[in-house]
Design a protein around this motif. Sequence first.
Motif, mmCIF file in Angstrom:
data_model
loop_
_atom_site.group_PDB
_atom_site.id
_atom_site.type_symbol
_atom_site.label_atom_id
_atom_site.label_comp_id
_atom_site.label_asym_id
_atom_site.label_seq_id
_atom_site.Cartn_x
_atom_site.Cartn_y
_atom_site.Cartn_z
ATOM 1 N N VAL A 69 6.978 -11.029 -6.129
ATOM 2 C CA VAL A 69 6.443 -12.332 -5.736
ATOM 3 C C VAL A 69 6.297 -13.172 -6.995
ATOM 4 O O VAL A 69 6.428 -12.674 -8.112
ATOM 5 N N SER A 70 6.001 -14.463 -6.834
ATOM 6 C CA SER A 70 5.828 -15.340 -7.987
ATOM 7 C C SER A 70 4.595 -14.942 -8.786
ATOM 8 O O SER A 70 3.690 -14.257 -8.282
ATOM 9 N N LEU A 71 4.552 -15.384 -10.028
ATOM 10 C CA LEU A 71 3.448 -15.054 -10.924
ATOM 11 C C LEU A 71 2.102 -15.431 -10.322
ATOM 12 O O LEU A 71 1.132 -14.685 -10.422
ATOM 13 N N ALA A 72 2.038 -16.585 -9.659
ATOM 14 C CA ALA A 72 0.779 -17.074 -9.123
ATOM 15 C C ALA A 72 0.323 -16.318 -7.881
ATOM 16 O O ALA A 72 -0.795 -16.511 -7.410
ATOM 17 N N ARG A 73 1.179 -15.437 -7.333
ATOM 18 C CA ARG A 73 0.817 -14.655 -6.144
ATOM 19 C C ARG A 73 0.718 -13.164 -6.424
ATOM 20 O O ARG A 73 0.436 -12.387 -5.519
ATOM 21 N N ARG A 74 0.953 -12.759 -7.681
ATOM 22 C CA ARG A 74 1.060 -11.319 -7.933
ATOM 23 C C ARG A 74 -0.271 -10.593 -7.777
ATOM 24 O O ARG A 74 -0.304 -9.419 -7.415
ATOM 25 N N PHE A 75 -1.400 -11.269 -8.064
ATOM 26 C CA PHE A 75 -2.706 -10.661 -7.859
ATOM 27 C C PHE A 75 -3.320 -11.267 -6.601
ATOM 28 O O PHE A 75 -3.524 -12.479 -6.529
ATOM 29 N N ALA A 76 -3.614 -10.413 -5.631
ATOM 30 C CA ALA A 76 -4.079 -10.897 -4.335
ATOM 31 C C ALA A 76 -5.315 -10.148 -3.876
ATOM 32 O O ALA A 76 -5.457 -8.937 -4.122
ATOM 33 N N LEU A 77 -6.216 -10.873 -3.217
ATOM 34 C CA LEU A 77 -7.368 -10.272 -2.550
ATOM 35 C C LEU A 77 -7.056 -10.262 -1.067
ATOM 36 O O LEU A 77 -6.865 -11.314 -0.457
ATOM 37 N N VAL A 78 -6.985 -9.068 -0.493
ATOM 38 C CA VAL A 78 -6.518 -8.897 0.874
ATOM 39 C C VAL A 78 -7.623 -8.289 1.731
ATOM 40 O O VAL A 78 -7.948 -7.115 1.560
ATOM 41 N N PRO A 79 -8.224 -9.058 2.635
ATOM 42 C CA PRO A 79 -9.159 -8.444 3.578
ATOM 43 C C PRO A 79 -8.463 -7.288 4.316
ATOM 44 O O PRO A 79 -7.280 -7.394 4.659
ATOM 45 N N LEU A 80 -9.163 -6.198 4.527
ATOM 46 C CA LEU A 80 -8.666 -4.908 5.028
ATOM 47 C C LEU A 80 -7.997 -4.089 3.931
ATOM 48 O O LEU A 80 -7.697 -2.904 4.143
ATOM 49 N N GLY A 81 -7.732 -4.698 2.772
ATOM 50 C CA GLY A 81 -7.219 -3.931 1.633
ATOM 51 C C GLY A 81 -8.371 -3.269 0.896
ATOM 52 O O GLY A 81 -9.483 -3.151 1.416
ATOM 53 N N PRO A 82 -8.134 -2.815 -0.331
ATOM 54 C CA PRO A 82 -9.231 -2.272 -1.128
ATOM 55 C C PRO A 82 -10.336 -3.307 -1.262
ATOM 56 O O PRO A 82 -10.034 -4.510 -1.314
ATOM 57 N N PRO A 83 -11.616 -2.924 -1.299
ATOM 58 C CA PRO A 83 -12.117 -1.547 -1.356
ATOM 59 C C PRO A 83 -12.315 -0.897 0.000
ATOM 60 O O PRO A 83 -12.868 0.205 0.068
ATOM 61 N N LEU A 84 -11.900 -1.545 1.094
ATOM 62 C CA LEU A 84 -12.030 -0.916 2.410
ATOM 63 C C LEU A 84 -11.029 0.223 2.587
ATOM 64 O O LEU A 84 -11.267 1.150 3.352
ATOM 65 N N LEU A 85 -9.903 0.139 1.893
ATOM 66 C CA LEU A 85 -8.948 1.245 1.844
ATOM 67 C C LEU A 85 -9.305 2.157 0.681
ATOM 68 O O LEU A 85 -9.699 1.686 -0.386
ATOM 69 N N ALA A 86 -9.170 3.443 0.866
ATOM 70 C CA ALA A 86 -9.411 4.393 -0.216
ATOM 71 C C ALA A 86 -8.146 4.533 -1.057
ATOM 72 O O ALA A 86 -7.025 4.421 -0.544
ATOM 73 N N TYR A 87 -8.328 4.762 -2.354
ATOM 74 C CA TYR A 87 -7.202 4.960 -3.251
ATOM 75 C C TYR A 87 -6.905 6.452 -3.410
ATOM 76 O O TYR A 87 -7.803 7.288 -3.362
ATOM 77 N N SER A 88 -5.635 6.752 -3.628
ATOM 78 C CA SER A 88 -5.222 8.121 -3.922
ATOM 79 C C SER A 88 -4.063 8.075 -4.902
ATOM 80 O O SER A 88 -3.198 7.204 -4.804
ATOM 81 N N SER A 89 -4.040 9.027 -5.839
ATOM 82 C CA SER A 89 -2.963 9.047 -6.840
ATOM 83 C C SER A 89 -1.720 9.756 -6.322
ATOM 84 O O SER A 89 -0.650 9.637 -6.918
ATOM 85 N N ASN A 90 -1.833 10.507 -5.222
ATOM 86 C CA ASN A 90 -0.660 11.219 -4.705
ATOM 87 C C ASN A 90 -0.159 10.628 -3.397
ATOM 88 O O ASN A 90 0.537 11.289 -2.626
ATOM 89 N N CYS A 91 -0.528 9.369 -3.142
ATOM 90 C CA CYS A 91 -0.074 8.652 -1.946
ATOM 91 C C CYS A 91 0.998 7.653 -2.373
ATOM 92 O O CYS A 91 0.983 7.158 -3.497
ATOM 93 N N LYS A 92 1.943 7.373 -1.499
ATOM 94 C CA LYS A 92 3.013 6.432 -1.836
ATOM 95 C C LYS A 92 2.921 5.122 -1.054
ATOM 96 O O LYS A 92 3.724 4.211 -1.271
ATOM 97 N N ALA A 93 1.956 5.019 -0.148
ATOM 98 C CA ALA A 93 1.806 3.779 0.628
ATOM 99 C C ALA A 93 1.240 2.678 -0.256
ATOM 100 O O ALA A 93 0.302 2.901 -1.022
ATOM 101 N N MET A 94 1.807 1.480 -0.141
ATOM 102 C CA MET A 94 1.363 0.340 -0.936
ATOM 103 C C MET A 94 1.288 -0.907 -0.060
ATOM 104 O O MET A 94 2.039 -1.028 0.913
ATOM 105 N N LEU A 95 0.388 -1.810 -0.404
ATOM 106 C CA LEU A 95 0.368 -3.117 0.227
ATOM 107 C C LEU A 95 1.532 -3.927 -0.337
ATOM 108 O O LEU A 95 1.689 -4.025 -1.559
ATOM 109 N N THR A 96 2.340 -4.503 0.538
ATOM 110 C CA THR A 96 3.531 -5.218 0.095
ATOM 111 C C THR A 96 3.613 -6.586 0.767
ATOM 112 O O THR A 96 3.132 -6.786 1.887
ATOM 113 N N ALA A 97 4.238 -7.536 0.061
ATOM 114 C CA ALA A 97 4.463 -8.869 0.615
ATOM 115 C C ALA A 97 5.700 -8.831 1.498
ATOM 116 O O ALA A 97 6.751 -8.327 1.098
ATOM 117 N N ALA A 98 5.547 -9.349 2.746
ATOM 118 C CA ALA A 98 6.684 -9.337 3.673
ATOM 119 C C ALA A 98 6.498 -10.406 4.738
ATOM 120 O O ALA A 98 5.490 -10.405 5.450
#
Length: 508
Positions: free
Chosen positions: A272-301
């Motif tokens: 995405v463009s520079l001005a959109r690369r950092f995003a605050l996403v409701p339903l995203g973290p911190p409501l989602l838990a992080y894991s180092s062995n997970c491959k799922a990512m929030l993506t722009a689509a």
Amino acid sequence: MAFGGRYVSPPIRSTPHPLSIPSTTVSLSLPKNPNFASSFRLIRRRNSSSFRVSSSDTLVAGSSEVVSKKDEVSGDLKSWMHKNGLPPCKVVLKEKPSHDDKHRPIHYVAASEDLQAGDVAFSVPNSLVVTLERVLGNETIAELLTTNKLSELACLALYLMYEKKQGKKSFWYPYIRELDRQRGRGQLAVESPLLWSEAELAYLTGSPTKAEVLERADGIKREYNELDTVWFMAGSLFQQYPYDIPTEAFSFEIFKQAFVAVQSCVVHLQKVSLARRFALVPLGPPLLAYSSNCKAMLTAADGAVQLVVDRPYKAGESIVVWCGPQPNSKLLINYGFVDEDNSYDRLVVEAALNTEDPQYQDKRMVAQRNGKLSVQVFHVYAGREKEAVADMLPYLRLGYVSDTSEMQSVISSLGPVCPVSSCMERAVLDQLADYFTRRLAGYPTTLSEDESLLADSNLKPKKRVATQLVRLEKKMLHACLQATADLINQLPDHTVSPCPAPYAPLLK
């Protein structure tokens, strides 16, 4: 954790839209005339005295939280999102107890039905995503800001702090209230060490993470001191906020809390463009838990940010996303947790050629020819300590070469080959062993004492997560020390004394 003052309700817009600023060339520097800034402050102060929020009204990390049941129901995050464009999704918000009994339970995202790998759990439209482009309404200005002295996180934190002062009049009220509820903790542990007291930071004594925390805090302070740049630069953005300029409206402590909250939940979007690369996403973290062995990512689509799960979930199970290839020190600072199974966990060993060595320039040239620097950082990954030690040895051997003819032989060779005598190899290995021993001695507790502490179910959460971190660091250091000792034991002659090395490489 809080963004600013208590919720008040000055008249303000109630619908979301990009905040526009003039599309003109803008200087990033503050006015040279010192009277300009003071006059501007005076005008703002006269116009905003009735909107001032006193320090006693601010919600800080240690304060109590009082929310009415009516407010709880009417401000439900997911209901607000559906009302404002969130399409049907396959997740629900559930709650679990907080570590601190004084605080309300925290929410987390769980599967609302059984999911299979590849299912889209949710798709949040861009109209419900906070980015710098959205905040400033002009991508060019957003890029200018982020290449100056302020980070994207600081700009996003400032925006949410001003939005919070609008209370329920703010479109983002349900989201900001949810972030306050999370208190910058994320799902898995505690507040970032950036918000710990001095006594609590002492839990990290011996760990390089403690210095990283202090360095990051200094960086946040520098950004705080630059906040007024945004105010003067993007005047039309802040005209709708009848408050003082940032450093007068918000104390540093309030800004730091907001910064840490944004840091704990910001998503780094790819492609995405520079001005959109950092995003605050409701339903995203911190409501989602992080894991180092997970491959799922929030993506722009397709005009949204979506989550495609990477594994099956039963209805009611907490959904996790990948936190990126971060060592545990970064996970603790950014998100307040440590992952025991983190394959990206690592320690740093910094080696440097001795600048006082008469042959320093020749050695520097040889090091660069072999992909190394005069000050070289080596990463020691968990479970791969032997490989890390083996990677350091050619560099350290180069530093021990003292004979001019030997150095010429090294220069003429095509690889990182140094003539290695028994006494030189013993000196190199002894230096490494002494280095790892000294690092271990810098911790106030031993590995076995850490194990005993972690067995205590009453151990305070911050003490527990700090002990988890230093325990894992010590395990890597012990493994390095053992790998070095094994190499010493493999030397053909143990009676050989280490060679003197007046210009030995420096390790830290």
